[in-house]
Design an enzyme around this catalytic site. Structure first.
Site, short mmCIF file in Angstrom:
data_model
loop_
_atom_site.label_atom_id
_atom_site.label_comp_id
_atom_site.label_asym_id
_atom_site.label_seq_id
_atom_site.Cartn_x
_atom_site.Cartn_y
_atom_site.Cartn_z
N CYS A 1 32.32 74.62 25.27
CA CYS A 1 32.12 75.58 26.15
C CYS A 1 31.73 76.65 25.43
CB CYS A 1 33.54 75.97 26.91
SG CYS A 1 33.20 77.40 27.99
N LYS B 1 34.57 66.24 23.11
CA LYS B 1 33.21 66.47 23.34
C LYS B 1 32.91 67.51 22.72
CE LYS B 1 29.76 67.24 27.40
NZ LYS B 1 29.98 68.57 27.50
C1 LIG Z 1 26.97 74.04 35.48
C2 LIG Z 1 27.22 73.30 34.14
C3 LIG Z 1 28.73 73.11 34.04
C4 LIG Z 1 29.47 72.64 32.79
N1 LIG Z 1 30.74 72.47 32.64
C5 LIG Z 1 31.26 71.86 31.49
C6 LIG Z 1 32.56 71.45 31.29
O1 LIG Z 1 33.44 71.88 32.27
N2 LIG Z 1 32.99 70.93 30.30
C7 LIG Z 1 32.16 70.53 29.46
O2 LIG Z 1 32.56 69.72 28.32
N3 LIG Z 1 30.84 70.82 29.63
C8 LIG Z 1 30.29 71.53 30.42
N4 LIG Z 1 28.83 71.53 30.77
C9 LIG Z 1 27.89 71.08 29.61
C10 LIG Z 1 27.38 69.76 30.02
O3 LIG Z 1 28.54 68.63 29.99
C11 LIG Z 1 26.63 69.16 28.83
O4 LIG Z 1 27.21 69.05 27.77
C12 LIG Z 1 25.27 70.00 28.67
O5 LIG Z 1 24.89 70.50 30.00
C13 LIG Z 1 24.08 69.28 27.92
O6 LIG Z 1 23.84 68.09 28.58
P1 LIG Z 1 22.39 68.20 29.41
O7 LIG Z 1 21.29 68.75 28.70
O8 LIG Z 1 22.46 66.80 29.76
O9 LIG Z 1 22.70 68.97 30.65
C14 LIG Z 1 28.45 72.15 31.66
C15 LIG Z 1 27.04 72.32 32.02
C16 LIG Z 1 26.53 73.13 33.20
C17 LIG Z 1 25.12 72.81 33.32
#
Ligand SMILES: Cc1cc2nc3c(=O)[nH]c(=O)nc-3n(C[C@H](O)[C@H](O)[C@H](O)COP(=O)(O)O)c2cc1C
Length: 390
Positions: free
Chosen positions: A112, A154
């Site tokens: 985060c 993660k």
């Molecule tokens: C709206 C939103 C909420 C997210 N909430 C979390 C979360 O609660 N826990 C977490 O580990 N990552 C969270 N992430 C990150 C995503 O799990 C992911 O690591 C990040 O979006 C990168 O992957 P992507 O390029 O496929 O989106 C969040 C991302 C977004 C866009």
């Protein structure tokens, strides 16, 4: 690229679970609730992680948090993400999960980048304190392992380019006994800007013996195959790419089976998916509500944020978009969806494009003296969040 050109396509092993295809729905606060996960699961196989749950809120039996730990009766494995900064509170939370049989897999969130979290040493700031990080992960693994529940972590690459932690943290997590490590190929300072660094994911894969999951910028199913080919990862974690496009999981299923078909739904088919999504959210909120009428309104309110993602690239007027983003009932949604042209073809311009958050980079807020104290393993004060899903 076809599946036959890939190095190894085999199920992802997460402790006692075999996941095929090796696809993970990334935990996303405010998005990956039980309704959204069902919508995605209806499309294809994989593991679908719930919204982040805060360890302290779980230990304090916060009612909203307990409601958020909801899984479909056919959801297998039930995958729960925890956020914590204190090894003891994290162990207590994990013990609640295993004793009450709340989940089959636990993921720990160290990614985060939100200032209110990193400013206090939580989230993506925490792996920098390497001894605290190792202690926290071990506390979770030790509490989960008697029940055979695998724990994964993660994380991001590090705080910024000058303060990278991912290889060291990955090795520490492996040493602590995790079942897999997922890496989002960005630093906290990058937030969601730029492109994810798949070379870093490849480096981590080389460094670890436990399965490594790659995360960042999978917008299409073929990006997932490219990531596997580029990095050798054991699985992919898909976040923003599925916003307004849950059928991406059908494409991923096809891709990992070596099949060429990819979904290009017409606007009419998108409307059917929107209706299904809203209905699942309403079911979820009705199940959790004392007053069912309120449940329908809350489900519709939760659906509103998805409207722009579903309609991205389609020629739909501003007024209709705005009305859809203000619905209060399923009847209202049906009425508005009826105004869309069902024959409108899928906008090819929307393919392969970032969606969801793409905010700009910034300096990471940290507690005073944080960077100078890597081996301090004191629990940072005030970094636990009171509330889940934020
Ligand atoms: C709206 C939103 C909420 C997210 N909430 C979390 C979360 O609660 N826990 C977490 O580990 N990552 C969270 N992430 C990150 C995503 O799990 C992911 O690591 C990040 O979006 C990168 O992957 P992507 O390029 O496929 O989106 C969040 C991302 C977004 C866009």
């Amino acid at each position: 690229m076809t599946a036959s050109t890939l190095p190894a396509l085999r199920p992802l092993t997460l402790g006692r679970h075999q996941v095929w295809p090796p696809v993970v729905l990334a935990p996303m606060a405010g998005i990956t609730n039980v309704g959204f996960r069902r919508l995605c699961r209806e499309q294809g196989g994989g593991i679908y992680v719930c919204e982040m749950i805060t360890t302290r809120a779980l230990v304090e039996r916060n009612p909203k948090t307990l409601r958020m730990i909801a899984f479909g009766e056919d959801e297998q494995p039930r995958s729960l993400q925890l956020y914590g900064t204190d090894p003891e509170i994290t162990a207590a939370a994990v013990r609640i999960v295993v004793e009450r049989d709340l989940a089959d897999h636990i993921d720990l969130n160290f990614g985060c980048p939100v200032p209110k979290v990193t400013r206090r040493g939580g989230g993506a700031a925490l792996p920098w304190r390497r001894r605290l990080f190792a202690r926290l992960v071990k506390a979770a693994v030790d509490a989960a392992s008697p029940a055979g529940v695998p724990v994964t972590v993660k994380m991001r690459k590090g705080i910024d380019d000058e303060h990278l932690t991912y290889v060291e943290a990955g090795l520490a997590a492996q040493e602590a006994g995790v079942a897999a490590v997922a890496l989002h190929g960005r630093t906290a300072g990058q937030r969601y800007s730029g492109t994810a660094d798949w070379d870093a994911i490849a480096t981590l894969k080389q460094a670890l013996d436990v399965p490594v999951l790659g995360n960042g910028d999978i917008w299409e199913a073929d990006d997932a195959l490219r990531m596997v080919a580029h990095t050798g990862v054991d699985g992919v974690v898909v976040g923003r790419g599925c916003l307004g496009r849950p059928w991406l999981f059908a494409d991923l299923e096809a891709a990992f089976h070596g099949r060429p078909e990819r979904r290009l739904p017409t606007l009419g088919e998108v409307a059917v998916t929107m209706r299904r999504h809203a209905e699942l959210l309403v079911d979820q909120f009705v199940a959790g509500a004392r007053n069912p009428a309120r449940g329908e309104r809350d489900g519709c309110t939760d659906f509103r944020k998805h409207v722009a993602w579903y309609l991205k690239g389609f020629p739909v007027g501003g007024e209709l978009r705005r009305s859809l983003a203000m619905i209060e009932s399923l009847a209202q949604l049906d009425d508005l969806l009826g105004k869309l042209d069902p024959a409108e073809p899928f906008p090819l311009t929307a393919l392969g494009q970032p969606r969801g958050r793409t905010n700009s980079p910034g300096k990471v807020s940290l507690p005073d003296g944080w960077l100078a104290s890597r081996d301090d393993d004191a629990v940072p004060e005030g970094a636990e969040l009171d509330d889940s899903g934020g």
